[in-house]
Design a protein around this motif. Structure first.
Motif, PDB file in Angstrom:
ATOM      1  N   LEU A  35       0.849  -1.186   0.000  1.00 28.99           N
ATOM      2  CA  LEU A  35       0.000   0.000   0.000  1.00 28.99           C
ATOM      3  C   LEU A  35       0.884   1.236   0.000  1.00 28.99           C
ATOM      4  O   LEU A  35       1.945   1.268   0.617  1.00 28.99           O
ATOM      5  CB  LEU A  35      -0.897   0.034   1.241  1.00 28.99           C
ATOM      6  CG  LEU A  35      -1.867  -1.130   1.463  1.00 28.99           C
ATOM      7  CD1 LEU A  35      -2.683  -0.902   2.718  1.00 28.99           C
ATOM      8  CD2 LEU A  35      -2.764  -1.324   0.262  1.00 28.99           C
ATOM      9  N   LYS A  36       0.406   2.248  -0.694  1.00 27.99           N
ATOM     10  CA  LYS A  36       1.105   3.520  -0.712  1.00 27.99           C
ATOM     11  C   LYS A  36       0.338   4.517   0.143  1.00 27.99           C
ATOM     12  O   LYS A  36      -0.897   4.479   0.215  1.00 27.99           O
ATOM     13  CB  LYS A  36       1.205   4.042  -2.145  1.00 27.99           C
ATOM     14  CG  LYS A  36       2.112   3.226  -3.027  1.00 27.99           C
ATOM     15  CD  LYS A  36       3.548   3.499  -2.698  1.00 27.99           C
ATOM     16  CE  LYS A  36       4.466   2.828  -3.699  1.00 27.99           C
ATOM     17  NZ  LYS A  36       5.865   3.172  -3.455  1.00 27.99           N
ATOM     18  N   LYS A  37       1.079   5.422   0.734  1.00 26.36           N
ATOM     19  CA  LYS A  37       0.479   6.454   1.583  1.00 26.36           C
ATOM     20  C   LYS A  37      -0.503   5.819   2.559  1.00 26.36           C
ATOM     21  O   LYS A  37      -1.662   6.187   2.659  1.00 26.36           O
ATOM     22  CB  LYS A  37      -0.249   7.495   0.717  1.00 26.36           C
ATOM     23  CG  LYS A  37       0.661   8.252  -0.209  1.00 26.36           C
ATOM     24  CD  LYS A  37       1.667   9.078   0.533  1.00 26.36           C
ATOM     25  CE  LYS A  37       2.554   9.856  -0.431  1.00 26.36           C
ATOM     26  NZ  LYS A  37       3.655  10.543   0.283  1.00 26.36           N
ATOM     27  N   ALA A  38       0.007   4.851   3.251  1.00 25.00           N
ATOM     28  CA  ALA A  38      -0.853   4.058   4.117  1.00 25.00           C
ATOM     29  C   ALA A  38      -0.808   4.600   5.537  1.00 25.00           C
ATOM     30  O   ALA A  38       0.152   5.260   5.951  1.00 25.00           O
ATOM     31  CB  ALA A  38      -0.415   2.594   4.100  1.00 25.00           C
ATOM     32  N   LYS A  39      -1.835   4.305   6.256  1.00 24.19           N
ATOM     33  CA  LYS A  39      -1.849   4.631   7.664  1.00 24.19           C
ATOM     34  C   LYS A  39      -2.741   3.629   8.385  1.00 24.19           C
ATOM     35  O   LYS A  39      -3.647   3.043   7.812  1.00 24.19           O
ATOM     36  CB  LYS A  39      -2.339   6.052   7.926  1.00 24.19           C
ATOM     37  CG  LYS A  39      -3.784   6.321   7.566  1.00 24.19           C
ATOM     38  CD  LYS A  39      -4.156   7.734   7.972  1.00 24.19           C
ATOM     39  CE  LYS A  39      -5.598   8.016   7.607  1.00 24.19           C
ATOM     40  NZ  LYS A  39      -6.002   9.378   8.000  1.00 24.19           N
ATOM     41  N   LYS A  40      -2.440   3.492   9.613  1.00 20.06           N
ATOM     42  CA  LYS A  40      -3.199   2.563  10.433  1.00 20.06           C
ATOM     43  C   LYS A  40      -4.430   3.281  10.950  1.00 20.06           C
ATOM     44  O   LYS A  40      -4.330   4.332  11.579  1.00 20.06           O
ATOM     45  CB  LYS A  40      -2.326   2.098  11.600  1.00 20.06           C
ATOM     46  CG  LYS A  40      -2.856   0.904  12.347  1.00 20.06           C
ATOM     47  CD  LYS A  40      -1.829   0.476  13.389  1.00 20.06           C
ATOM     48  CE  LYS A  40      -2.196  -0.853  14.002  1.00 20.06           C
ATOM     49  NZ  LYS A  40      -1.164  -1.296  14.968  1.00 20.06           N
ATOM     50  N   ILE A  41      -5.560   2.704  10.701  1.00 16.28           N
ATOM     51  CA  ILE A  41      -6.792   3.346  11.127  1.00 16.28           C
ATOM     52  C   ILE A  41      -7.538   2.515  12.152  1.00 16.28           C
ATOM     53  O   ILE A  41      -8.550   2.952  12.694  1.00 16.28           O
ATOM     54  CB  ILE A  41      -7.714   3.628   9.917  1.00 16.28           C
ATOM     55  CG1 ILE A  41      -8.047   2.323   9.181  1.00 16.28           C
ATOM     56  CG2 ILE A  41      -7.068   4.620   8.966  1.00 16.28           C
ATOM     57  CD1 ILE A  41      -9.041   2.501   8.057  1.00 16.28           C
ATOM     58  N   GLY A  42      -7.073   1.344  12.394  1.00 18.26           N
ATOM     59  CA  GLY A  42      -7.721   0.508  13.394  1.00 18.26           C
ATOM     60  C   GLY A  42      -6.696  -0.303  14.154  1.00 18.26           C
ATOM     61  O   GLY A  42      -5.825  -0.930  13.542  1.00 18.26           O
ATOM     62  N   THR A  91       5.107   3.753   2.139  1.00 14.33           N
ATOM     63  CA  THR A  91       4.893   2.419   1.597  1.00 14.33           C
ATOM     64  C   THR A  91       4.738   1.461   2.756  1.00 14.33           C
ATOM     65  O   THR A  91       5.543   1.457   3.675  1.00 14.33           O
ATOM     66  CB  THR A  91       6.073   1.979   0.708  1.00 14.33           C
ATOM     67  OG1 THR A  91       6.236   2.918  -0.345  1.00 14.33           O
ATOM     68  CG2 THR A  91       5.822   0.606   0.121  1.00 14.33           C
ATOM     69  N   LEU A  92       3.723   0.679   2.676  1.00 19.00           N
ATOM     70  CA  LEU A  92       3.456  -0.295   3.720  1.00 19.00           C
ATOM     71  C   LEU A  92       3.299  -1.654   3.067  1.00 19.00           C
ATOM     72  O   LEU A  92       2.514  -1.819   2.134  1.00 19.00           O
ATOM     73  CB  LEU A  92       2.182   0.079   4.478  1.00 19.00           C
ATOM     74  CG  LEU A  92       1.790  -0.843   5.631  1.00 19.00           C
ATOM     75  CD1 LEU A  92       2.808  -0.714   6.769  1.00 19.00           C
ATOM     76  CD2 LEU A  92       0.397  -0.535   6.129  1.00 19.00           C
ATOM     77  N   VAL A  93       4.065  -2.582   3.548  1.00 19.98           N
ATOM     78  CA  VAL A  93       3.977  -3.939   3.039  1.00 19.98           C
ATOM     79  C   VAL A  93       3.315  -4.802   4.097  1.00 19.98           C
ATOM     80  O   VAL A  93       3.811  -4.919   5.207  1.00 19.98           O
ATOM     81  CB  VAL A  93       5.373  -4.498   2.692  1.00 19.98           C
ATOM     82  CG1 VAL A  93       5.258  -5.928   2.188  1.00 19.98           C
ATOM     83  CG2 VAL A  93       6.046  -3.618   1.663  1.00 19.98           C
TER      84      VAL A  93
END
Lengths: 186, 397
Positions: free
Chosen positions: B81-88, B104-106
């Motif tokens: 994922l690009k421009k990812a953030k943790k939302i939960g 970048t999040l793998v």
């Protein structure tokens, strides 16, 4: 997936399932890939077995079958995808991804670093009518007027007097609106 | 001489048309060679390509939810994922702070539970020719309006799932992005009887070989992987010093969250293989990247990939969150149901997330010579032609 046993998940069938994490999903099976054990389900009105059901959002889910806890077949259906007629515009996909990345970058810049939730709410409210950006924990309006913590009208400084007053008024009205919306919003 | 050349061209075209008529995809390898080999479901491949560039939410097995722009996926390794953030927040804290942005999040495949694309219909409701058909869905009317003579060149720029009908916009070079394809599609609509232009075989478009997702080291400051790194060090830790050459960035293995070992790269990653793509677990096979660290936390037990832009501090922070951004007590935006966990709202915490570098200085895509080796555990699959930003290359399924 214990419920499915070793059976193929028929493409086109409308199913209802629950994941091990508690999500209830109902939709039409678009694809099932044994290699990756992935199930592609299209949620939405077309996938509702009951015609009188409340229309749900059209979401697409890729679920790993390992995490399906409960599975039930609601209705049978045809394969919704006609791959022979499918094509993908990869240039469009590239452009879409780049645009999404740019937008995400802009959205990320709107998030203040080291600021309170109240400050962020004020920033978001000001951004609706004024060009604002973060400069550390200060809100910079029109690259000229600075709003410092605690982001009260008295904390507005810089810029021309008329512009300064305008920002103060907007800030004051936005704070009142946020307060009126609820204490939790600030 | 000219007559001989023309005849040769005609013979070549006829041969290619005959060959292509029996193959829905234009593949780099003969289909017969791959008939006995395991392949990903075509519908899955189509789905994955359709959702590239869309905002998605990914849930992992501990209940955590990450949102970002879907970039690529290799379900033997992970989702990128690009421009990812943790939302939960899930059961376990993980190495990604809640609310912080990651370039970048793998998400490793062993942790992957489900991926959700909101408000996206892969299939149109009702009529296939409906104008409400969304992008990525079937466009029968366009598909039937034009024919292309040279499918080999066309398929290098667009995945054509029909052996007969191909839209004329396929001829648009991928480097020009969307503009030319839109123009040609528009023209075809204006004049349905117009003959589609097909480029000459004598001037084939440059085709790059199959390349795995690669990273633009100058535009990919922080890369995070969710999950445990393999003990054999397949995922290299990026040291805080510049690398020699510009090759895919190795991503860091910080704080193993969940158990699991991912073997060496064995399957190509689906998706647009352009810039800012990170190979999952293939660090050893790439030359290191020219990166200059800009910010490193000396207290960090492990470091993120060095980068040219602002770095992401990876040290464990007792209180994290997106400063200023209201962290919802629930997750109304998400469709997932992570473990019940009151998410505290953190205030006045030193910043964790720094603004990413501007997107303007995106380096051109990096081309890696040679296809990726296929692990013996996975059988080679059929390849489809997928263009990159700089050209086209066949992509193995």
């Amino acid at each position: 997936m214990a419920a499915a046993g070793g059976e193929e998940l028929a493409v086109g069938c409308i199913v209802a399932l629950r994941t091990t994490l508690g999500d209830d999903v109902q939709g039409q099976i678009i694809a099932f890939d044994r290699l990756s054990n992935l199930l592609v389900i299209q949620e939405g009105a077309a996938a509702n077995a009951n015609a009188n059901a409340v229309p749900t959002r059209r979401n697409l889910r890729l679920i790993k079958a390992n995490y399906i806890n409960h599975f039930s077949l609601l209705a049978k259906g045809d394969d919704p995808l006609h791959l022979h007629n499918c094509f993908i515009d990869l240039g469009l996909i590239h452009a879409r991804e780049n645009a999404a990345l740019r937008q995400a970058h802009l959205d990320a810049e709107r998030i203040g670093v080291g600021v309170t939730a109240e400050a962020q709410s004020i920033f978001d409210a000001l951004s609706k009518t004024l060009p604002v950006r973060w400069e550390n924990t200060d809100i910079l309006v029109m690259n000229d007027i600075r709003v410092c913590s605690p982001y009260l009208p008295d904390n507005v400084s810089g810029g021309a007097p008329a512009a300064n007053e305008r920002v103060k008024k907007v800030l004051d009205s936005e704070r009142k609106r946020l307060q009126a919306r609820g204490p939790g919003q600030l | 001489m000219a007559r001989t050349t023309n005849k040769k061209l005609e013979d070549t075209r006829a041969a290619m048309a005959k060959k292509e008529s029996s193959i829905p995809f234009q593949m780099a390898e003969s289909k017969t060679q791959n008939q006995t080999k395991a392949t990903l479901d075509e519908a899955l491949v189509f789905t994955m390509l359709c959702i590239v560039g869309l905002p998605v939410e990914v849930q992992v097995k501990d209940g955590s939810v990450y949102s970002g722009i879907f970039h690529s996926a290799n379900f033997s390794h992970g989702v990128v994922l690009k421009k990812a953030k943790k939302i939960g927040e899930g059961k376990h804290g993980g190495n990604v702070p809640l609310g912080s942005f990651q370039d970048t999040l793998v998400i490793l495949s062993q942790d992957f539970v489900q991926l959700l694309v909101k408000d996206f219909a892969l299939t149109p409701e009702g009529d296939m020719n409906s104008t409400n058909v969304k992008e990525g869905t079937l466009t029968k009317s366009i598909a039937n309006s034009n024919q292309v003579e040279n499918k080999s060149i066309v398929s290098k720029e667009k995945v054509c799932m029909s052996d007969v009908k191909v839209p004329s916009c396929i001829n648009a070079p991928s480097t020009n992005g969307n503009g030319q394809s839109k123009v040609m599609a528009k023209e075809s609509k204006l004049n349905p009887s117009a003959r589609a232009f097909s480029p000459s075989i004598a001037k084939p478009r440059p085709v790059t070989t199959v390349v795995p997702p690669i990273v633009n080291p100058y535009n990919a400051p922080n890369i995070k992987s969710v999950g445990t790194p393999p003990p054999n060090g397949a995922y290299n830790i990026v040291p805080p010093h510049p690398f020699v050459s510009d090759k895919p960035l190795l991503y860091n293995n910080i704080y193993p969250v969940n158990g699991g070992v991912t073997p060496a790269y064995s399957q190509p990653i689906l998706g647009c293989q352009a810039t800012n793509v990170y190979p999952v677990g293939v660090a050893n096979q790439y030359r290191p990247v020219q990166i200059a660290p800009t910010y490193m936390n000396p207290n960090a037990p492990s470091v993120m990939a060095a980068r040219t832009g602002p770095a992401m501090c990876m040290h464990p922070i007792p209180q994290v969150g997106v400063q200023g951004a209201p962290i919802p007590q629930a997750w109304p935006r998400t469709m997932f149901n992570p473990y019940p966990h009151n998410v505290p709202r953190f205030q006045g915490v030193p910043p964790v997330c720094m603004t990413p570098p501007p997107m303007t200085n995106v380096s051109p895509p990096i081309i890696i010579p040679g296809p990726m080796p296929i692990a013996p555990t996975l059988r080679p699959v059929q390849s489809i032609m997928v263009p990159t930003g700089a050209g086209t290359f066949p992509m193995k399924l």
